[in-house]
Design an enzyme around this catalytic site. Structure first.
Site, PDB file in Angstrom:
ATOM      1  N   SER A   1     -29.669  -0.334 -44.272  1.00 50.23           N
ATOM      2  CA  SER A   1     -29.439  -1.016 -43.443  1.00 50.23           C
ATOM      3  C   SER A   1     -29.287  -0.673 -41.892  1.00 50.23           C
ATOM      4  O   SER A   1     -28.984   0.676 -41.547  1.00 50.23           O
ATOM      5  CB  SER A   1     -27.718  -1.677 -43.784  1.00 50.23           C
ATOM      6  OG  SER A   1     -26.954  -0.818 -43.223  1.00 50.23           O
ATOM      7  N   LYS A   2     -29.584  -1.360 -40.809  1.00 44.63           N
ATOM      8  CA  LYS A   2     -29.804  -0.978 -39.495  1.00 44.63           C
ATOM      9  C   LYS A   2     -28.519  -0.396 -39.132  1.00 44.63           C
ATOM     10  O   LYS A   2     -28.507   0.401 -38.050  1.00 44.63           O
ATOM     11  CB  LYS A   2     -30.572  -1.840 -38.653  1.00 44.63           C
ATOM     12  CG  LYS A   2     -29.605  -3.297 -38.586  1.00 44.63           C
ATOM     13  CD  LYS A   2     -30.487  -4.303 -37.497  1.00 44.63           C
ATOM     14  CE  LYS A   2     -29.526  -5.519 -37.191  1.00 44.63           C
ATOM     15  NZ  LYS A   2     -30.279  -6.432 -36.688  1.00 44.63           N
ATOM     16  N   ARG A   3     -27.334  -0.597 -39.679  1.00 43.41           N
ATOM     17  CA  ARG A   3     -26.072  -0.265 -38.993  1.00 43.41           C
ATOM     18  C   ARG A   3     -25.811   1.281 -39.230  1.00 43.41           C
ATOM     19  O   ARG A   3     -25.234   1.966 -38.759  1.00 43.41           O
ATOM     20  CB  ARG A   3     -24.921  -0.979 -39.612  1.00 43.41           C
ATOM     21  CG  ARG A   3     -24.841  -2.340 -39.202  1.00 43.41           C
ATOM     22  CD  ARG A   3     -23.694  -3.091 -39.531  1.00 43.41           C
ATOM     23  NE  ARG A   3     -23.555  -4.264 -38.676  1.00 43.41           N
ATOM     24  CZ  ARG A   3     -22.546  -4.495 -37.967  1.00 43.41           C
ATOM     25  NH1 ARG A   3     -21.440  -3.646 -37.803  1.00 43.41           N
ATOM     26  NH2 ARG A   3     -22.359  -5.586 -37.170  1.00 43.41           N
TER      27      ARG A   3
END
Ligand code: GLU
Length: 502
Positions: free
Chosen positions: A252-254
């Site tokens: 995930s981009k987080r």
């Protein structure tokens, strides 16, 4: 039978490495069988789909060296390949299901549906919403119909029993019909949902094998039923393992940059990134790590995909990239480096910010070298500033990072609106507020506007730099994070309100 596969991205954000991974495996499968591979744009979510995102997906997949035999940009005999241009086809097919009694118009309002869900929850009934739950008495149905009330079309789904879905890698998967909703097929705006459009298109485009991410397994029963309702043969399904962060959570981009554009900007070679994606759950028969696309295709066997979640690890990717770099001749290296960093198309957006500020060309790199850099090596002392102590600087960067994560359409105006509003909430002067962002992004405050820098560097590169600065400054421990999240909630709500009012 000619094998035909496809990748079907939704153009709702930056091109994701997961899309490239799925595209690569579909292409490999098609090429291995002498078949065809096509690209279809699934843009039925009109609110979130954008033309820019579609273009970026096409450009990024091409940059990686992937090609498709049919698609929105290259055409083909089964077009159009953009779902928003196929509305009439879906309407026709919805009508077929209504006529055969496999689908029904549903006039229930959002409030009624909420109420229904609440009742189910209160009664601890763990079944999905079925046609029987949604039925209106005949008079009420007629009244709403006559009044031209908005409706959706839903499919009928068995109330109970087991649906067996065959998967090329997983064998028979059993799913419980009780958990499957009477899926909406046509939304009240007349657009189809993913499920309807995907099934109709796969059939009309003569797709024989669907290789897609495992997150779609739960949709398979609905799809299987739709194929039955239409009397069509279903393509073979193959659910690929999802890419994971090094901590094994879903990529995930987080936590990690997921945009292909980030890897391009970092200076990875497309051959190396594609090679690395080919290693996600798959390996060459001789286990060698470095291989070219054509070698992969020549040796491809989907049955050798292993289901343990493949970890997408940037360190490993860097190592593999270094193998590719070492093999370039000096001439190739020079050309490829210049193509990557100095080609006019890449430089042009920068020039208006640089040209007014320099006297000689040799001033350019000290002023704007951060555009050619990856994650800068910084020292904690660089963040020292009269407006901050050690704690408040981390808090400011973390709140800023969360605001940057909330941006859908990455442009300067949106970055500015959010960060300036945050400065106001934190009661900091804009100049002081921006200081740690200058350091995180450019390593210095004597450079071009940090808002322009972020806009030009793109979301993943900007966020990675801010994240890396937070870590350099000691990071945010679990306990601190809880408290910070709580404080942030209030701030975020105020910012959201300010933005929606402006
Ligand atoms: N549009 C879907 C996606 O974004 C396609 C899923 C599928 O391959 O069926 O991944």
């Amino acid at each position: 039978m000619t094998v035909r596969t496809r990748v079907a991205p939704s153009p709702t954000g930056d091109p994701h490495v997961g899309t490239a991974y799925i595209a690569l495996f579909n292409l490999a499968f098609a090429r291995q069988h002498g078949g065809q591979f096509l690209l279809r744009i699934e843009d039925t979510d009109q609110q979130r789909s954008t033309a820019d995102s579609e273009q970026a997906i096409l450009d990024s997949l091409r940059w990686l060296g992937l090609e498709w035999d049919e698609g929105p940009d290259v055409g083909g005999p089964h077009g159009p390949y953009r779902q928003s241009e196929r509305k009439d086809i879906y309407l026709e097919h919805v009508q077929m299901l209504l006529d055969s009694g496999h689908a029904f118009k549903c006039y229930r309002t959002t409030e009624e549906l909420d109420e229904l869900r609440k009742q189910k929850e209160a009664a601890e009934v763990r079944t999905a919403i079925k046609a029987s739950d949604l039925e209106l008495d005949a008079d009420e149905y007629a009244r709403r119909e006559a009044a031209g009330a908005p409706y959706v079309v839903r499919m009928k789904v068995p109330e109970e029993g087991v649906c067996v879905v065959q998967d090329m890698l997983r064998g028979d998967i059993e799913l419980d019909w009780a958990q499957v909703d009477a899926q909406i097929l046509l939304k009240s705006d007349g657009m189809p949902t993913y499920h309807l459009a995907n099934v109709v298109d796969d059939h009309l485009m003569e797709i024989t094998h669907v290789l897609r991410g495992e997150e779609w397994i739960s949709s398979a029963p609905k799809h299987k039923l739709l194929y039955q309702y239409f009397g069509w043969e279903m393509p073979k399904l193959c659910h690929m393992p999802l890419l994971r962060n090094p901590d094994k959570t879903k990529l995930s981009k987080r936590k990690n940059p997921t945009s292909i554009m980030f890897y391009e900007r970092m200076g990875f070679m497309p051959e190396a990134l594609l090679n690395y994606l080919g290693r996600m759950g798959w390996s060459m028969p001789d286990e060698r790590e470095k291989f070219a696309r054509e070698e992969m295709f020549a040796n491809f066997d989907v049955q050798r995909v292993s289901l343990g979640g493949p970890v997408f690890d940037m360190e490993k990717l860097r190592w593999l990239n270094s193998m590719w770099l070492r093999e370039l001749t000096p001439e190739q290296f020079a050309t490829r480096f210049a193509q990557w960093g100095l080609k006019p198309e890449n430089m042009l957006p920068l020039i208006p910010h640089v040209q007014p500020r320099v006297e000689v060309f040799s001033d350019v790199v000290p002023l704007a070298g951060h555009f050619l850099a990856g994650i800068p090596e910084l020292k904690a002392e660089q963040f020292e500033h009269k407006a901050y102590d050690a704690e408040s600087v981390v808090k400011t960067l973390q709140f800023g990072l969360w605001q940057l994560e909330a941006i859908r359409h990455w442009d300067k105006a949106e970055i500015e609106a959010r960060l300036f509003a945050l400065a106001g909430q934190l009661e900091l002067k804009v100049r002081d507020f921006l200081y740690p962002f200058f350091i995180a992004i450019a390593g210095t405050s004597s450079t071009i506007s940090v808002l322009d820098s972020m806009a030009l560097l793109g979301p993943d590169m900007s966020r990675s730099r801010v994240r890396s600065a937070i870590e350099l400054l000691g990071g945010v421990g679990k306990k601190k994070l809880k408290k910070m999240e709580k404080d942030y909630e209030v701030v975020a709500a105020a910012i959201q309100q300010a933005i929606s009012e402006s």
